[in-house]
Design an enzyme around this catalytic site. Structure first.
Site, short mmCIF file in Angstrom:
data_model
loop_
_atom_site.label_atom_id
_atom_site.label_comp_id
_atom_site.label_asym_id
_atom_site.label_seq_id
_atom_site.Cartn_x
_atom_site.Cartn_y
_atom_site.Cartn_z
N LYS A 52 0.81 -1.23 0.00
CA LYS A 52 0.00 0.00 0.00
C LYS A 52 0.85 1.28 0.00
O LYS A 52 0.46 2.27 -0.61
CB LYS A 52 -0.97 0.00 1.18
CG LYS A 52 -2.09 -1.03 1.03
CD LYS A 52 -3.07 -0.93 2.19
CE LYS A 52 -4.09 -2.06 2.12
NZ LYS A 52 -5.06 -2.02 3.21
N ASP A 101 -10.26 2.23 2.51
CA ASP A 101 -10.38 1.45 3.75
C ASP A 101 -11.22 2.17 4.80
O ASP A 101 -12.08 1.56 5.45
CB ASP A 101 -8.98 1.14 4.34
CG ASP A 101 -8.29 -0.01 3.65
OD1 ASP A 101 -8.99 -0.84 3.02
OD2 ASP A 101 -7.06 -0.10 3.74
P1 NDP Z 1 0.81 -3.08 9.84
O1 NDP Z 1 1.84 -4.14 9.78
O2 NDP Z 1 1.00 -1.80 9.10
O3 NDP Z 1 0.60 -2.65 11.41
C1 NDP Z 1 0.47 -3.63 12.39
C2 NDP Z 1 0.02 -2.98 13.71
O4 NDP Z 1 -0.27 -4.04 14.63
C3 NDP Z 1 1.05 -2.08 14.36
O5 NDP Z 1 0.40 -1.04 15.04
C4 NDP Z 1 1.74 -3.04 15.36
O6 NDP Z 1 2.30 -2.38 16.48
C5 NDP Z 1 0.55 -3.86 15.80
N1 NDP Z 1 0.89 -5.18 16.30
C6 NDP Z 1 1.35 -6.25 15.58
N2 NDP Z 1 1.52 -7.32 16.39
C7 NDP Z 1 1.16 -6.91 17.64
C8 NDP Z 1 1.13 -7.56 18.91
N3 NDP Z 1 1.50 -8.85 19.06
N4 NDP Z 1 0.72 -6.85 19.97
C9 NDP Z 1 0.35 -5.56 19.85
N5 NDP Z 1 0.38 -4.88 18.68
C10 NDP Z 1 0.77 -5.56 17.59
O7 NDP Z 1 -0.55 -3.79 9.44
P2 NDP Z 1 -1.86 -3.08 8.86
O8 NDP Z 1 -2.08 -1.85 9.66
O9 NDP Z 1 -1.76 -2.97 7.40
O10 NDP Z 1 -3.00 -4.17 9.16
C11 NDP Z 1 -3.47 -4.42 10.48
C12 NDP Z 1 -4.56 -5.46 10.45
O11 NDP Z 1 -5.73 -4.94 9.84
C13 NDP Z 1 -4.17 -6.71 9.65
O12 NDP Z 1 -4.50 -7.83 10.44
C14 NDP Z 1 -5.03 -6.65 8.42
O13 NDP Z 1 -5.40 -7.95 8.01
C15 NDP Z 1 -6.25 -5.88 8.91
N6 NDP Z 1 -6.93 -5.15 7.84
C16 NDP Z 1 -8.24 -5.46 7.55
C17 NDP Z 1 -8.91 -4.79 6.55
C18 NDP Z 1 -10.34 -5.16 6.25
O14 NDP Z 1 -10.86 -4.72 5.21
N7 NDP Z 1 -11.00 -5.87 7.11
C19 NDP Z 1 -8.28 -3.72 5.76
C20 NDP Z 1 -6.92 -3.44 6.15
C21 NDP Z 1 -6.28 -4.15 7.15
P3 NDP Z 1 3.81 -1.80 16.47
O15 NDP Z 1 3.75 -0.45 15.77
O16 NDP Z 1 4.18 -1.68 17.89
O17 NDP Z 1 4.65 -2.80 15.70
#
Ligand code: NDP
Length: 278
Positions: free
Chosen positions: A69, A105
């Site tokens: 993205k 989104d």
């Molecule tokens: P990113 O990789 O950009 O961000 C991941 C986020 O999750 C960060 O804030 C990270 O925190 C946090 N995170 C990851 N693992 C953990 C953990 N174990 N404990 C706490 N925080 C955690 O991913 P995206 O933002 O692109 O996507 C996030 C989710 O949203 C995905 O699961 C995706 O499938 C879903 N999604 C669903 C959509 C839909 O249409 N339903 C559309 C877009 C996304 P940190 O910054 O500390 O690493």
């Protein structure tokens, strides 16, 4: 000539987008084809170029998913204001040699909340968990719904604080609420009416360090991950919260992209029901 579309990601085998868009096309009588394309991790731009070249003038657009993205944002020759605010693009339009970038989104989430779940963000105390791409994409659309408050909580507290500051300073944007950024430990003693999990923690079954006290009575808990019961959903359910997963958002963001491309808004309820197997 049939207009061609595709979704690009890595991995992509799991994608429901081809099915969703073919259901939209059948419902609205639009003559399109839509396929899923696996792009190499260092080959996103090349995959887009190859798709356009192979379509011989019939490529009209693409959806973009993880991990491309941000790259799609850079590839776009022009972008919508909501894509600029999100810093990420999930919808590309190909027209007259230019590539337009949009982000649907946030609109998809807000539509799912309001239309499908009857949960209007207006006046609600909202907690947004996560500060990655998905969180970025929904902040402005949520702020524009006039919530009472928006708190962004993230595992890396600095990322949440930076994101909140960025959206508090959006130029020329008429939003009355300024988001606040914090770590999970900063949530003690606070309550929210709508909690949106935009972290990817649930994908691996990780439990968020979320105090149970954050769930206000009649809270709506929204998990962006879909197709599984995550620890966040289990925790929310145990407090009596109303729980939804991200399937509705997926369908609604696709409908918004379909509208951007075709100027026709499909009915999402039958498509959502089909995906749920009803
Ligand atoms: P990113 O990789 O950009 O961000 C991941 C986020 O999750 C960060 O804030 C990270 O925190 C946090 N995170 C990851 N693992 C953990 C953990 N174990 N404990 C706490 N925080 C955690 O991913 P995206 O933002 O692109 O996507 C996030 C989710 O949203 C995905 O699961 C995706 O499938 C879903 N999604 C669903 C959509 C839909 O249409 N339903 C559309 C877009 C996304 P940190 O910054 O500390 O690493």
């Amino acid at each position: 000539m049939t207009d061609r579309y595709a979704v690009f990601g890595n991995p992509i085998g799991h994608s429901k987008s081809p099915r969703i868009h073919s259901l939209f096309a059948a419902q609205t009588g639009q003559d399109i084809s839509y396929q899923a394309i696996l792009a190499e991790r260092d080959g996103f731009a090349a995959a887009i170029s190859a798709f356009i070249a192979a379509a011989k003038g019939s490529a009209r657009g693409a959806n973009v998913t993880v991990p491309f993205k941000a790259e799609a944002f850079r590839l776009a020759t022009w972008r919508t204001p909501r894509a600029e605010a999100a810093g990420a693009v999930n919808t590309l339009s190909f027209e007259a040699g230019a590539i337009g970038g949009d982000n649907t989104d946030g609109a998809g989430l807000v539509r799912d909340l309001k239309r499908n779940l009857g949960c209007d963000p207006a006046g609600r105390r909202i907690l947004l968990l996560g500060a990655g791409g998905a969180a970025r994409g929904v902040i402005l659309p949520l702020l524009l719904e006039n919530p009472a408050e928006l708190v962004i909580a993230n595992r890396s507290e600095e990322t949440a604080a930076r994101l909140a500051l960025e959206f508090a300073r959006l130029p020329g944007c008429a939003v009355s609420v300024k988001p606040d950024g914090t770590g999970f430990t900063g949530l003690g003693g606070r309550q929210f009416d709508l909690i949106i999990n935009a972290t990817s923690a649930g994908l691996g079954g990780a439990v968020l360090p979320l105090p149970t006290s954050v769930f206000a009575p009649r809270c709506v808990a929204y998990e962006m991950v879909y197709g599984r019961e995550t620890p966040f959903m289990q925790q929310a359910r145990a407090t009596g919260a109303r729980v939804a997963d991200g399937l509705g958002m997926l369908v609604e963001q696709a409908a918004e992209a379909f509208f951007v491309w075709r100027g026709v808004r499909p009915h999402t309820a039958p498509v959502l029901a089909a995906l749920k197997g009803n």
